[in-house]
Design a protein around this motif. Structure first.
Motif, PDB file in Angstrom:
ATOM      1  N   THR A  39       2.387   9.408  -5.632  1.00  9.08           N
ATOM      2  CA  THR A  39       3.577   9.088  -4.845  1.00  9.08           C
ATOM      3  C   THR A  39       4.268   7.828  -5.342  1.00  9.08           C
ATOM      4  O   THR A  39       5.401   7.563  -4.953  1.00  9.08           O
ATOM      5  N   HIS A  40       3.591   7.058  -6.204  1.00 11.54           N
ATOM      6  CA  HIS A  40       4.149   5.794  -6.696  1.00 11.54           C
ATOM      7  C   HIS A  40       3.924   5.674  -8.200  1.00 11.54           C
ATOM      8  O   HIS A  40       3.043   6.334  -8.761  1.00 11.54           O
ATOM      9  N   GLU A  85       8.187   3.605  -5.197  1.00  8.99           N
ATOM     10  CA  GLU A  85       7.912   4.881  -4.542  1.00  8.99           C
ATOM     11  C   GLU A  85       8.765   5.952  -5.218  1.00  8.99           C
ATOM     12  O   GLU A  85       9.992   5.845  -5.269  1.00  8.99           O
ATOM     13  N   ALA A 137       9.557   8.913  -4.320  1.00 10.48           N
ATOM     14  CA  ALA A 137      10.483   9.611  -3.422  1.00 10.48           C
ATOM     15  C   ALA A 137      11.801   8.855  -3.251  1.00 10.48           C
ATOM     16  O   ALA A 137      12.825   9.463  -2.937  1.00 10.48           O
ATOM     17  N   ASP A 177       1.221   6.116 -13.472  1.00 10.39           N
ATOM     18  CA  ASP A 177       1.222   6.869 -12.213  1.00 10.39           C
ATOM     19  C   ASP A 177       0.104   6.364 -11.311  1.00 10.39           C
ATOM     20  O   ASP A 177      -1.003   6.091 -11.766  1.00 10.39           O
TER      21      ASP A 177
END
Length: 124
Positions: A75-76, A101, A103, A123
């Motif tokens: 996610t980050h 982040e 997203a 990652d």
């Protein structure tokens, strides 16, 4: 009257001599200035050639296709730049790693960050 003519002639000769000396001095100064400007022009031409070569190398680097970025694993991402004050994808990076982040990044931003060789991306 002959005496006046001789005196006027002598004065005219003196003025002509002074004018000639002033002109010779100005010519010497202008010749020196031209030499200096010519030397500076040659320096600038060499610098321009150097910049053109560097530009050509950068253009070649930009046009070289990069491998597709791998799909994100988490996610980050943690990102650090090779030099401080570096921007990519609208984000400023430094040599100090920072977490982003995924997203909150657009696909274009993420691709730009991952594809940049001047950034180290991990990652998380």
């Amino acid at each position: 009257m002959a005496k006046d003519n001789k005196q006027n002639s002598a004065q005219t000769t003196d003025v002509a001599q002074v004018n000639t000396e002033q002109l010779q001095k100005r010519i010497a100064e202008q010749t020196q200035t031209i030499s200096q400007l010519t030397a500076r022009n040659e320096e600038l031409a060499a610098e321009l050639d150097k910049l053109k070569r560097a530009n050509a190398a950068l253009q070649a680097e930009i046009s070289t296709p990069k491998a597709a970025a791998p799909a994100p694993r988490g996610t980050h991402i943690r990102v650090a730049a090779l030099s401080n004050g570096y921007f990519r994808g609208g984000v400023q990076f430094s040599q100090v790693p920072q977490e982003l982040e995924i997203a909150k990044l657009s696909k274009e931003q993420l691709a730009a960050i991952r594809g940049d060789e001047r950034l180290v991306v991990v990652d998380l």
